[in-house]
Write a protein that holds these residues in place. Sequence first.
Motif, short mmCIF file in Angstrom:
data_model
loop_
_atom_site.label_atom_id
_atom_site.label_comp_id
_atom_site.label_asym_id
_atom_site.label_seq_id
_atom_site.Cartn_x
_atom_site.Cartn_y
_atom_site.Cartn_z
N VAL A 1 0.77 -1.18 -0.13
CA VAL A 1 -0.08 0.12 -0.23
C VAL A 1 0.98 1.25 -0.09
O VAL A 1 1.68 1.28 0.99
N ARG B 1 1.83 4.52 0.91
CA ARG B 1 1.79 5.73 1.83
C ARG B 1 2.83 6.84 2.02
O ARG B 1 3.91 6.48 1.62
N ARG C 1 3.41 10.48 -8.32
CA ARG C 1 2.14 10.17 -8.62
C ARG C 1 1.88 8.95 -9.40
O ARG C 1 1.04 8.04 -9.51
N ILE D 1 2.56 5.87 -7.78
CA ILE D 1 1.50 5.53 -6.97
C ILE D 1 0.25 4.95 -7.80
O ILE D 1 -0.28 3.86 -7.48
N GLU D 2 0.13 5.60 -9.00
CA GLU D 2 -0.71 4.99 -9.93
C GLU D 2 -0.62 3.74 -10.25
O GLU D 2 -1.55 2.80 -10.78
N ARG D 3 0.60 3.50 -10.52
CA ARG D 3 1.18 1.93 -11.32
C ARG D 3 0.87 0.97 -10.14
O ARG D 3 0.57 -0.05 -10.36
N LEU D 4 1.10 1.37 -8.81
CA LEU D 4 1.04 0.36 -7.70
C LEU D 4 -0.51 0.16 -7.52
O LEU D 4 -1.09 -1.05 -7.26
N ARG D 5 -1.72 1.16 -7.95
CA ARG D 5 -2.82 1.11 -7.78
C ARG D 5 -3.36 0.15 -8.98
O ARG D 5 -4.62 -0.15 -8.92
N GLY D 6 -2.57 0.10 -9.95
CA GLY D 6 -2.97 -0.65 -11.37
C GLY D 6 -3.90 0.27 -12.41
O GLY D 6 -4.66 -0.01 -12.94
N HIS D 7 -3.59 1.60 -12.21
CA HIS D 7 -4.34 2.59 -12.99
C HIS D 7 -3.66 2.84 -14.19
O HIS D 7 -2.45 2.80 -14.43
#
Length: 124
Positions: free
Chosen positions: A100, A102, A115, A118-124
Amino acid sequence: MTEPVARVRVDAWAWAVRLFPTRSAAGAACRAGHVRVNGDRAKPATAVGPGDEVRVRAGERERLVVVRRTLVKRVGAAVAVECYEDLTPPPPPREEVVVVARRARGAGRPTKRERREIERLRGH
C-alpha cells in the motif's frame, strides 16, 4: 560410488545424503534435539539403517525421510536422493502481501514521478 553399510551414525548419514551442509552442523543439530530417529531424540552416534524414519528440523522447515540406503561418504545430489524416501508434506502456500502506497505525514503533495508510481501500484 561407495558401498552401502548396514548401520551408520545418524550425523554422518544426514551429512552424506545432503540434509546438512557440514558434518559438524549435523552433529550440532543432533545435540540440540532437532533430529529424531523413529520418534526418539537422536544423539550424533545413534545408528540408523534401512527402514528407519529420520525427522530433521532445520529452521522453519521439518523434513521427514525414511532411510533406503546407508552411506558414510558424501555423494552427489543425484545419488543422495536415491538413499532416502522423502515423506515431507509440501509447505503451505505463501500469502501475498499487498503493498500500500503511503506518504509520510507532512510530506506535501506528491511529485509527478511519485504520482505515477502510486498510480502504477494501484493498477491505473
